[in-house]
Design a protein around this motif. Structure first.
Motif, short mmCIF file in Angstrom:
data_model
loop_
_atom_site.label_atom_id
_atom_site.label_comp_id
_atom_site.label_asym_id
_atom_site.label_seq_id
_atom_site.Cartn_x
_atom_site.Cartn_y
_atom_site.Cartn_z
N ASN A 415 -0.31 3.59 -19.42
CA ASN A 415 -1.29 4.59 -19.03
C ASN A 415 -1.23 4.91 -17.54
O ASN A 415 -2.26 4.93 -16.87
N ARG A 416 -0.05 5.15 -17.00
CA ARG A 416 0.08 5.47 -15.59
C ARG A 416 1.32 6.32 -15.38
O ARG A 416 2.42 5.89 -15.72
N ARG A 417 1.12 7.51 -14.83
CA ARG A 417 2.26 8.36 -14.52
C ARG A 417 2.90 7.89 -13.23
O ARG A 417 2.31 7.13 -12.47
N GLY A 418 4.09 8.44 -12.94
CA GLY A 418 4.74 8.17 -11.67
C GLY A 418 5.65 6.97 -11.73
O GLY A 418 5.80 6.34 -12.78
N TYR A 419 6.27 6.69 -10.59
CA TYR A 419 7.23 5.59 -10.55
C TYR A 419 6.53 4.26 -10.30
O TYR A 419 6.70 3.31 -11.06
N ALA A 420 5.71 4.21 -9.25
CA ALA A 420 4.99 2.97 -8.96
C ALA A 420 3.59 3.30 -8.45
O ALA A 420 3.43 4.19 -7.62
N PRO A 421 2.57 2.62 -8.97
CA PRO A 421 1.20 2.93 -8.57
C PRO A 421 0.83 2.45 -7.16
O PRO A 421 -0.17 2.90 -6.62
N VAL A 422 1.62 1.57 -6.58
CA VAL A 422 1.29 1.07 -5.24
C VAL A 422 2.58 0.96 -4.41
O VAL A 422 3.62 0.56 -4.93
N LEU A 423 2.46 1.30 -3.13
CA LEU A 423 3.57 1.11 -2.19
C LEU A 423 3.02 0.24 -1.07
O LEU A 423 2.04 0.61 -0.43
N ILE A 424 3.64 -0.93 -0.83
CA ILE A 424 3.10 -1.79 0.23
C ILE A 424 4.19 -2.21 1.22
O ILE A 424 5.38 -2.17 0.92
N CYS A 425 3.74 -2.61 2.40
CA CYS A 425 4.64 -3.15 3.41
C CYS A 425 4.65 -4.67 3.27
O CYS A 425 3.60 -5.31 3.31
N ASN A 426 5.83 -5.22 3.09
CA ASN A 426 5.95 -6.66 2.91
C ASN A 426 5.67 -7.45 4.18
O ASN A 426 5.40 -8.63 4.13
N GLY A 429 1.37 -5.89 5.13
CA GLY A 429 0.40 -5.69 4.06
C GLY A 429 -0.18 -4.29 3.97
O GLY A 429 -1.06 -4.02 3.16
N TRP A 430 0.33 -3.35 4.79
CA TRP A 430 -0.13 -1.95 4.72
C TRP A 430 0.09 -1.41 3.30
O TRP A 430 1.06 -1.75 2.64
N GLN A 431 -0.84 -0.57 2.82
CA GLN A 431 -0.66 0.07 1.52
C GLN A 431 -0.82 1.58 1.69
O GLN A 431 -1.62 2.02 2.51
N ALA A 432 -0.07 2.32 0.91
CA ALA A 432 -0.17 3.78 0.98
C ALA A 432 -1.42 4.24 0.23
O ALA A 432 -1.46 4.19 -0.99
N ASP A 433 -2.43 4.66 1.00
CA ASP A 433 -3.69 5.10 0.40
C ASP A 433 -3.91 6.58 0.70
O ASP A 433 -3.41 7.10 1.69
N CYS A 434 -4.73 7.20 -0.14
CA CYS A 434 -5.10 8.59 0.12
C CYS A 434 -6.13 8.62 1.25
O CYS A 434 -7.06 7.82 1.28
N ASP A 435 -5.98 9.57 2.18
CA ASP A 435 -6.93 9.68 3.28
C ASP A 435 -8.26 10.27 2.82
O ASP A 435 -9.24 10.24 3.54
N VAL A 476 5.26 -1.52 -5.95
CA VAL A 476 4.66 -2.55 -6.80
C VAL A 476 4.15 -1.91 -8.09
O VAL A 476 3.50 -0.87 -8.06
N GLY A 477 4.45 -2.54 -9.20
CA GLY A 477 3.99 -2.02 -10.49
C GLY A 477 4.94 -0.96 -11.03
O GLY A 477 5.82 -0.48 -10.31
#
Ligand code: ADP
Ligand code: ZN
Ligand code: ZN
Length: 715
Positions: A415-426, A429-435, A476-477
């Protein structure tokens, strides 16, 4: 002197009706009339709802109706249903104009003359001497064997101009489409016969019948036979289906079995087609009507039976303007019409089951599949301690291989479109969030973008972490796009077909995909919710459901119900022909909901969830309405709701909040809600209706966007 003024519903977002005088020298138009009225400096098309109270009307300040287009266009039954709906759902009464009238009739113009689709020869045409008019003679010859469609005549060489001339001179006339011949169905099994008998027993009165049948148990066959009986008695049948359910496949099946043209009604049709269905429903010419949500408001001349297929489906609830639930409106409509209504589902909603347990609905069970196939074998695959790559464990990959080797098809639900639901910096720990939303961005690899699934904004994918500039950015995911890519690599010899909103844009795309699956060749289908609905996919031997655990513990009290419904629907896709297999991926195989479902028993799982709802004091045990508000400043939204809470008439109503919505911020707006709960439906309805006017008069209401949501489906 008494004035004869009328009240008019005008399509504006205000919680009241408006008074108008009849046009000069004319009597007051009856309720249901379509009228043109002056509104401020504009002219709007509205619907007369009734007489205005003479005492309240000031003849000096009340303006006259400019024009009466159609007197009594909306019949009293439909008008009263619309009025009830706007009130019950705390919507502006002017919304009824938008729902009662097809778009063309909301414009300042006359009803266009209906287009002619089928033609037949008149007696005058048969006798006319057409030796000098060879083109017209050809048309008469073509019609000698019976009526033909305009398209068929066009293909045979008749021009539009010729046909128009012949219509004008009365040589040919419009007629109904020749009905397709009705095909006989299978003999019903004893459970189906019992269900049919119960429906037919109620054919002359109101009763709600909840047809709970496992997938493939032959619910549709039961509807069809019931519909057939009532059609023979000259009654109309209205079938409501979820948004995604209205495939040509389904429509053809109904037409073929019932021997009637199906008149369809949904938002994907052109305005002209919608108007034609509406008119055919109103005149009674349309005997079989199939549509999505808004079809519940079609005018019906001789209604005999209402059917709501997949009654649990969330798309029956509208999420904006008038927030009605088409299933519930349909039940109310049937009760007022005094006719039966059938609600069908393999996974009935807790609301409907609750009504059945309290004796309001009659429960009809179809516990077995109709054909030879039994229920699929169940497995839970716990990824704990296994290698997981792109969302798939080795065990799953092996199962998929075996199924394909055995010549069968595989369905993978995620139940999730797209390639990966989360993008993080190893590194940091930064995560790509919507502003603009309180949500992660989803990486769509083929589009090479980070998309927000809530506000639609997107940005490019950073090569380095925007915080610490490390190149160690990790996906991730796994969403459907990633699973599709992984499966293509693993099984290059078989087609992998993806079904989600990124690749399937419309009904036609979806139909093309289903056609490819219908060939029966081994393939893998990967997709979202789109695949869980009642499509007939007979070749699927294995169905897999990936990564749904977060729904077990969601803050939305309806999440477990929706999860259980998806699980059962996806499992039901497997093994329509022969014994199938279903695998649920979960880290919580011991969870009571999963255990009960694994025993193959949705109804027991539903009872378990109903008990939890009772203990928590939630719907359907309590009636719930929400006042929702959103603003660019969180304090405006929350503060406004605190003011609303102060004005609520306590007594029979409990108030909770303001509470933050689960998605607290969307597209830059902070979202809060106030919960109003009551055991008394009447008390709650009275209060929500009163509140609309109270809130409209509040100064604070101008700083926020607000609405009331009755029987809300999301938190
Ligand atoms: P549902 O609506 O419950 O998913 P359908 O009515 O689509 O089930 O039936 C599933 C399949 O079983 C269809 O192919 C249908 O033709 C077949 N079927 C239904 N009832 C019977 C019956 N009594 N005997 C044989 N086949 C049946
Ligand atoms: Zn970083
Ligand atoms: Zn966003």
């Amino acid at each position: 002197m008494s004035v004869e003024a009328v009240q008019v519903a005008v399509p504006v977002p205000l919680y009241r009706l408006f008074d108008y005088l009849p046009p000069a020298g004319e009597p007051a138009p009856p309720p249901g009339s379509r009228v043109l009225v002056p509104f401020g400096s504009r002219k709007l098309v509205g619907v007369v709802t009734g007489r205005a109270s003479a005492a309240a009307v000031d003849p000096e300040r009340t303006r006259p109706i400019e024009r009466v287009f159609d007197a009594g266009l909306i019949d009293p039954e439909l008008l009263s249903l619309m009025r009830w709906t706007t009130r019950y759902y705390a919507a502006p009464p002017g919304e009824l104009v938008n729902h009662a009238l097809p778009a063309i009739l909301r414009r300042n113009r006359e009803i266009p003359t209906p287009r002619v689709h089928w033609l037949r020869c008149t007696p005058a045409g048969a006798e006319a001497d057409l030796r000098r008019a060879p083109r017209q003679r050809e048309v008469i010859e073509l019609l000698a064997a019976g009526a033909r469609s305009r398209e068929a005549l066009g293909e045979a060489g008749a021009s539009a101009a010729t046909l128009r001339r012949m219509l004008e001179t009365g040589l040919v006339e419009a007629c109904r489409a020749a009905p397709p011949p009705a095909a006989p169905g299978p003999d019903l099994n004893p459970d189906q016969r019992a269900a049919l008998a119960a429906i037919l027993c109620a054919r002359n009165r109101f009763e709600t019948l909840l047809l709970a049948g496992v997938t493939g148990s032959g619910k549709t066959e039961v509807y069809l036979q019931a519909a057939r009986h009532l059609l023979r008695r000259g009654r109309q049948i209205l079938v409501l289906v979820p948004e995604i359910g209205l495939t040509p496949q389904f429509v053809r099946r109904l037409e073929a079995r019932l021997g009637r043209k199906a008149h369809v009604f949904h938002s994907g049709l052109g305005e002209r087609e919608r108007l034609e269905t509406w008119q055919a429903a109103r005149s009674g010419e349309a005997e079989l009507l199939i549509g999505t949500r808004s079809a519940v408001f079609l005018p019906l001349m001789r209604p005999g039976l209402l059917i709501v297929d997949e009654e649990h489906d969330g798309s029956f609830k509208q999420f904006d303007a008038m927030r009605y639930h088409a299933r519930d409106v349909a039940v109310l409509r049937a009760s007022r019409l005094g006719i039966p209504i059938v609600l069908g589902s393999a996974t009935p909603s807790l609301e409907s089951l609750h009504n059945a347990e309290r004796g309001r609905y009659r429960l009809l069970l179809l516990p077995e599949r109709a054909g030879s196939a039994g229920q699929p074998h169940w497995h839970v695959d716990d990824p704990c301690g296994q290698r997981v790559e792109h969302g798939l464990t080795d065990k799953l990959v092996e199962r998929i291989r075996k199924t394909l080797d055995g010549g069968e098809q595989v369905l993978v639900y995620r139940n999730r479109r797209g390639y990966a639901p989360v993008l993080i910096c190893n590194e940091c720990g930064w995560q790509a969030d919507c502003d603009h939303c309180s949500a992660h961005l989803t990486w769509h690899r083929s589009a090479n973008r980070l998309n927000c699934h809530h506000c639609g904004r997107y940005r490019s994918v950073p090569a380095r972490c925007p915080e610490c500039h490390s190149p160690q950015i990790q996906a991730v995911g796994a969403g459907t796009e990633r699973i599709e890519a992984a499966l293509m690599e693993l099984f290059p010899e078989h087609p992998v077909l993806r079904a989600d909103r990124d690749v399937v844009r419309g009904r036609d795309d979806f139909e093309a995909l289903l056609d490819q699956v219908a060939t029966g060749d081994p393939c893998i289908l990967v997709g979202t919710q789109m695949l869980a609905k009642g499509h007939h996919l007979p070749g699927i031997g294995l169905a897999i459901m990936l990564d749904t655990d977060q729904l077990l513990f969601s803050a939305d009290f309806r999440a477990p119900e929706r999860l259980a419904q998806s699980i059962v629907q996806v499992a039901g896709r497997a093994g329509r022909k022969q014994q199938g297999r279903f695998i649920l991926q979960s880290r919580h195989p011991e969870h009571p909901l999963i255990q009960t479902l694994a025993d193959g028993d949705y109804l027991s799982a539903a009872r378990l969830m109903l008990e939890e709802r009772r203990d928590a004091g939630l719907p359907p045990w309590q009636n719930l309405a929400m006042v929702r508000a959103e603003a660019q400043k969180a304090s405006d939204a929350a503060g406004f709701l605190r003011e609303v809470a102060r004005r609520i008439d306590g007594g029979a109503i409990q108030v909770a909040g303001p509470l933050a919505a689960i998605l607290q911020r969307r597209a830059g707006f902070w979202r809060y809600q106030l919960w109003l709960m009551s055991e008394s439906r009447t008390a709650l309805s009275t209060e929500t209706a009163r509140l609309t006017e109270v809130i409209e008069a509040m100064r604070e209401a101008r700083t926020v966007r607000w609405h009331i949501d009755v029987d809300p489906m999301e938190v």
